[in-house]
Design a protein around this motif. Structure first.
Motif, PDB file in Angstrom:
ATOM      1  N   ARG A  65       8.541 116.729  64.513  1.00 20.80           N
ATOM      2  CA  ARG A  65       9.037 117.403  63.324  1.00 20.80           C
ATOM      3  C   ARG A  65      10.075 118.450  63.722  1.00 20.80           C
ATOM      4  NH1 ARG A  65       7.241 113.604  61.695  1.00 20.80           N
ATOM      5  NH2 ARG A  65       5.558 113.249  60.166  1.00 20.80           N
ATOM      6  N   LEU A  66      11.150 118.512  62.955  1.00 20.91           N
ATOM      7  CA  LEU A  66      12.242 119.433  63.253  1.00 20.91           C
ATOM      8  C   LEU A  66      11.940 120.825  62.717  1.00 20.91           C
ATOM      9  CD1 LEU A  66      15.383 117.241  62.451  1.00 20.91           C
ATOM     10  CD2 LEU A  66      14.480 117.828  64.693  1.00 20.91           C
ATOM     11  N   GLU A  67      12.392 121.821  63.449  1.00 20.73           N
ATOM     12  CA  GLU A  67      12.399 123.209  62.987  1.00 20.73           C
ATOM     13  C   GLU A  67      13.860 123.624  62.888  1.00 20.73           C
ATOM     14  OE1 GLU A  67      10.063 125.571  65.583  1.00 20.73           O
ATOM     15  OE2 GLU A  67       8.199 124.421  65.255  1.00 20.73           O
ATOM     16  N   VAL A  68      14.468 123.380  61.733  1.00 21.44           N
ATOM     17  CA  VAL A  68      15.915 123.503  61.574  1.00 21.44           C
ATOM     18  C   VAL A  68      16.299 124.951  61.318  1.00 21.44           C
ATOM     19  CG1 VAL A  68      17.901 122.749  60.218  1.00 21.44           C
ATOM     20  CG2 VAL A  68      16.007 121.159  60.679  1.00 21.44           C
ATOM     21  N   GLY A  69      17.396 125.332  61.945  1.00 19.31           N
ATOM     22  CA  GLY A  69      17.976 126.654  61.738  1.00 19.31           C
ATOM     23  C   GLY A  69      19.456 126.614  62.043  1.00 19.31           C
ATOM     24  N   GLU A 119      23.337 123.033  61.651  1.00 25.89           N
ATOM     25  CA  GLU A 119      21.951 123.156  61.223  1.00 25.89           C
ATOM     26  C   GLU A 119      21.132 122.189  62.060  1.00 25.89           C
ATOM     27  OE1 GLU A 119      20.636 125.234  59.009  1.00 25.89           O
ATOM     28  OE2 GLU A 119      22.605 126.170  58.739  1.00 25.89           O
ATOM     29  N   THR A 120      20.346 122.692  63.000  1.00 28.43           N
ATOM     30  CA  THR A 120      19.650 121.832  63.940  1.00 28.43           C
ATOM     31  C   THR A 120      18.414 122.534  64.471  1.00 28.43           C
ATOM     32  OG1 THR A 120      19.943 120.470  65.935  1.00 28.43           O
ATOM     33  CG2 THR A 120      20.961 122.650  65.946  1.00 28.43           C
ATOM     34  N   ASP A 121      17.663 121.813  65.280  1.00 27.10           N
ATOM     35  CA  ASP A 121      16.500 122.372  65.967  1.00 27.10           C
ATOM     36  C   ASP A 121      16.982 122.903  67.318  1.00 27.10           C
ATOM     37  OD1 ASP A 121      14.161 122.715  67.559  1.00 27.10           O
ATOM     38  OD2 ASP A 121      13.062 121.365  66.222  1.00 27.10           O
ATOM     39  N   ARG A 122      17.011 124.234  67.442  1.00 27.81           N
ATOM     40  CA  ARG A 122      17.593 124.848  68.639  1.00 27.81           C
ATOM     41  C   ARG A 122      16.884 124.379  69.913  1.00 27.81           C
ATOM     42  NH1 ARG A 122      15.865 128.795  71.597  1.00 27.81           N
ATOM     43  NH2 ARG A 122      14.296 129.379  70.031  1.00 27.81           N
ATOM     44  N   ARG A 123      15.549 124.359  69.904  1.00 28.59           N
ATOM     45  CA  ARG A 123      14.816 124.010  71.126  1.00 28.59           C
ATOM     46  C   ARG A 123      15.140 122.582  71.577  1.00 28.59           C
ATOM     47  NH1 ARG A 123      10.423 121.200  72.412  1.00 28.59           N
ATOM     48  NH2 ARG A 123       9.972 120.734  70.219  1.00 28.59           N
ATOM     49  N   ARG A 124      15.190 121.671  70.646  1.00 29.14           N
ATOM     50  CA  ARG A 124      15.482 120.274  71.021  1.00 29.14           C
ATOM     51  C   ARG A 124      16.925 120.124  71.493  1.00 29.14           C
ATOM     52  NH1 ARG A 124      11.180 117.304  69.361  1.00 29.14           N
ATOM     53  NH2 ARG A 124       9.909 118.198  67.671  1.00 29.14           N
ATOM     54  N   LEU A 125      17.861 120.806  70.825  1.00 28.41           N
ATOM     55  CA  LEU A 125      19.258 120.706  71.244  1.00 28.41           C
ATOM     56  C   LEU A 125      19.443 121.306  72.633  1.00 28.41           C
ATOM     57  CD1 LEU A 125      22.116 119.902  70.640  1.00 28.41           C
ATOM     58  CD2 LEU A 125      22.426 122.028  69.364  1.00 28.41           C
ATOM     59  N   GLU A 126      18.782 122.403  72.909  1.00 26.22           N
ATOM     60  CA  GLU A 126      18.851 122.977  74.256  1.00 26.22           C
ATOM     61  C   GLU A 126      18.283 122.016  75.284  1.00 26.22           C
ATOM     62  OE1 GLU A 126      16.787 126.653  73.986  1.00 26.22           O
ATOM     63  OE2 GLU A 126      18.520 127.779  73.224  1.00 26.22           O
ATOM     64  N   ARG A 127      17.217 121.307  74.908  1.00 20.58           N
ATOM     65  CA  ARG A 127      16.615 120.323  75.814  1.00 20.58           C
ATOM     66  C   ARG A 127      17.596 119.198  76.118  1.00 20.58           C
ATOM     67  NH1 ARG A 127      13.303 119.027  79.921  1.00 20.58           N
ATOM     68  NH2 ARG A 127      11.617 117.579  79.395  1.00 20.58           N
ATOM     69  N   ALA A 136      28.920 112.020  79.043  1.00 17.80           N
ATOM     70  CA  ALA A 136      27.905 111.919  77.994  1.00 17.80           C
ATOM     71  C   ALA A 136      28.441 112.631  76.755  1.00 17.80           C
ATOM     72  CB  ALA A 136      26.597 112.539  78.442  1.00 17.80           C
ATOM     73  N   THR A 137      28.394 111.967  75.608  1.00 21.66           N
ATOM     74  CA  THR A 137      28.949 112.516  74.365  1.00 21.66           C
ATOM     75  C   THR A 137      27.849 112.629  73.323  1.00 21.66           C
ATOM     76  OG1 THR A 137      31.087 111.490  74.847  1.00 21.66           O
ATOM     77  CG2 THR A 137      30.702 112.246  72.582  1.00 21.66           C
ATOM     78  N   LEU A 138      27.653 113.853  72.820  1.00 19.28           N
ATOM     79  CA  LEU A 138      26.658 114.115  71.787  1.00 19.28           C
ATOM     80  C   LEU A 138      27.372 114.497  70.499  1.00 19.28           C
ATOM     81  CD1 LEU A 138      23.606 114.543  71.068  1.00 19.28           C
ATOM     82  CD2 LEU A 138      23.967 116.954  71.637  1.00 19.28           C
ATOM     83  N   ALA A 139      27.214 113.670  69.459  1.00 23.50           N
ATOM     84  CA  ALA A 139      27.832 113.935  68.154  1.00 23.50           C
ATOM     85  C   ALA A 139      26.748 114.368  67.186  1.00 23.50           C
ATOM     86  CB  ALA A 139      28.531 112.673  67.641  1.00 23.50           C
ATOM     87  N   LEU A 140      26.860 115.622  66.726  1.00 25.03           N
ATOM     88  CA  LEU A 140      25.854 116.202  65.835  1.00 25.03           C
ATOM     89  C   LEU A 140      26.242 116.020  64.375  1.00 25.03           C
ATOM     90  CD1 LEU A 140      25.284 119.447  67.876  1.00 25.03           C
ATOM     91  CD2 LEU A 140      23.548 117.721  67.455  1.00 25.03           C
ATOM     92  N   PRO A 141      25.275 115.857  63.496  1.00 29.85           N
ATOM     93  CA  PRO A 141      25.578 115.745  62.054  1.00 29.85           C
ATOM     94  C   PRO A 141      25.523 117.098  61.376  1.00 29.85           C
ATOM     95  CG  PRO A 141      23.284 115.259  62.420  1.00 29.85           C
ATOM     96  CD  PRO A 141      23.862 115.625  63.776  1.00 29.85           C
ATOM     97  N   SER A 142      25.874 117.116  60.106  1.00 30.03           N
ATOM     98  CA  SER A 142      25.679 118.270  59.241  1.00 30.03           C
ATOM     99  C   SER A 142      26.253 119.545  59.847  1.00 30.03           C
ATOM    100  CB  SER A 142      24.186 118.463  58.925  1.00 30.03           C
ATOM    101  OG  SER A 142      23.657 117.316  58.346  1.00 30.03           O
ATOM    102  N   VAL A 143      27.559 119.609  59.940  1.00 34.05           N
ATOM    103  CA  VAL A 143      28.185 120.778  60.544  1.00 34.05           C
ATOM    104  C   VAL A 143      28.903 121.572  59.480  1.00 34.05           C
ATOM    105  CG1 VAL A 143      28.457 119.603  62.753  1.00 34.05           C
ATOM    106  CG2 VAL A 143      30.308 119.527  61.090  1.00 34.05           C
ATOM    107  N   GLU A 144      29.108 122.841  59.796  1.00 35.84           N
ATOM    108  CA  GLU A 144      29.842 123.730  58.890  1.00 35.84           C
ATOM    109  C   GLU A 144      30.842 124.501  59.725  1.00 35.84           C
ATOM    110  OE1 GLU A 144      29.039 127.670  56.118  1.00 35.84           O
ATOM    111  OE2 GLU A 144      27.386 126.521  56.930  1.00 35.84           O
ATOM    112  N   GLY A 145      32.118 124.301  59.470  1.00 37.66           N
ATOM    113  CA  GLY A 145      33.149 124.951  60.274  1.00 37.66           C
ATOM    114  C   GLY A 145      33.182 126.446  60.062  1.00 37.66           C
TER     115      GLY A 145
END
Length: 416
Positions: free
Chosen positions: A278-282, A312-320, A406-415
């Protein structure tokens, strides 16, 4: 919900419709030819018998010196040349030909002085009958072919829809949805006839159930082993900390740390396999987060921020994910290692020999490394699994100038 058929399904329906149409046309043409030939032969035989009968009467009258009946004469006008030649040669024959613009049945036989005695019988009615029959065959064949094509297309479309549903389920299974099933009604009702499509659906459902059972068993085994290892490793780590300083102690502590890392990785993979994360989004600034990851890794990694964004993402998972990509680049590649943030896209590139071909083509595989490289092949597997949980797309490629990218493309971004 209406689902559009794929191209192959449409192509199959079109091919089946074309095949049915061609076969119907061929069958209609064959039957039409057979009926036409049969009726024409019967009509011609009747007209021929009538003409020969009148020729016999005309011959008797000619030999007796009596006057000939209307329609009979010696070398009459319009007598076909081939039929006259046959009669002059001493033989009798018949022929249908146009005379005065009307179909006529001629019968001719020999007469005195190398002449031909011939009679003519009006064949117009018989010709109209055959023409009408041909039109009736043609116009009755058109609706019959149309109805057959419609019925055939309907039957084929039902089969293609079932095949399409089976293909969709197969794609869902290949994408990881092991709960997907075809559930064809024919496979559950033994009284209904079992066709080939039902057999394929039953085989696919059976394969999915077996695969799901084996994978769940493997996942449980991995989780159980990792949990069982955790307790003794904790005690082993505590005992290693009590050893006196020295080279042997450092080796023991290093191996214990490696075992703990492996155990934690296995636990993380087992959690990802269950699909219950489960995501903890922030809100996070991607560039700042990347800098923190590099700083925490303790590696000499260059960070380039081409365009800062807030995600808007889960910081811990993105850091991982980013931490594993950076660690993998330093472990298996060569410096310089560059982490670039360009909007919602993060790339990590090293300047080593690049990723193995199997990894670029099929993605990372557990416990598989190339050329005696260190590690267990779990870092990129975990990164890929966590990226999927984040709804991001992680891809692997080799740079043209050398090195892995390695390329990581994230969704739901806000410039910003």
């Amino acid at each position: 919900m209406k689902v559009a058929l794929p191209r192959w399904a449409g192509a199959l329906a079109v091919k089946a419709a074309v095949f049915i149409t061609v076969m119907c046309c061929a069958l209609a043409a064959l039957l039409g030819v057979l009926v036409h030939v049969s009726v024409t032969d019967q009509t011609v035989d009747q007209a021929r018998d009538l003409a020969l009968s009148r020729l016999a009467d005309a011959t008797d009258a000619y030999e007796a010196g009596d006057s000939l009946l209307p329609g009979a004469g010696v070398d009459p006008d319009g007598l076909p040349a081939s039929l006259r030649a046959l009669a002059v040669a001493g033989r009798r024959g018949t022929m249908v030909a146009l005379h005065a613009g009307r179909p006529t049945m001629w019968a001719a036989g020999p007469a005195s002085g190398h002449r031909a005695l011939a009679v003519e019988v009006d064949y117009a009615q018989q010709a109209r009958t055959i023409a009408g029959l041909d039109r009736s065959i043609l116009w009755s064949s058109v609706p019959a072919i149309g109805v057959t094509v419609l019925v055939g297309a309907f039957a084929v479309s039902r089969v293609t829809r079932r095949l399409h549903g089976t293909a969709l389920v197969a794609r869902r299974i290949s994408a990881g949805d092991l709960d997907a099933r075809v559930d064809d009604p024919r496979t559950k009702d033994p009284t209904r006839p079992q066709d080939e499509v039902a057999a394929v659906a039953a085989a696919l459902d059976s394969m999915a159930s077996s695969l799901q059972s084996k994978l769940l068993s493997e996942q449980r085994f991995t989780a159980d082993v990792a949990h069982e290892l955790r307790t003794p490793l904790t005690g082993l780590h505590a005992a290693a900390e009590l050893l006196p300083p020295g080279r042997p102690t450092e080796l023991v502590r290093d191996r214990v740390a490696a075992l703990r890392t492996l155990t934690e990785d296995l636990l993380e993979i087992s959690r990802l396999d269950t699909g219950r994360e489960r995501l903890e989004v922030g809100g996070e600034e991607l560039g700042a987060l990347a800098v923190r990851v590099v700083r925490a890794s303790g590696t000499r990694t260059e960070v380039r921020i081409a365009g800062e964004v807030r995600v808007e993402t889960d910081r811990r998972r993105l850091e991982r994910v980013l931490g594993n990509l950076v660690a993998n680049a330093h472990r298996h590649g060569r410096p310089p290692v560059v982490l670039t943030v360009d909007g919602p896209v993060v790339t990590v590139r090293d300047h080593g020999d690049g990723y193995p071909e199997y990894l670029v083509a099929h993605g990372p595989q557990r416990f598989r490394t190339e050329g005696g490289a260190k590690g267990h092949g779990l870092g990129l597997t975990i990164a890929l699994g966590q990226a999927e949980v984040l709804g991001a797309r992680l891809s692997f490629a080799n740079a043209v100038g050398g090195g892995a990218v390695a390329t990581l493309a994230l969704p739901s971004v806000e410039g910003l």
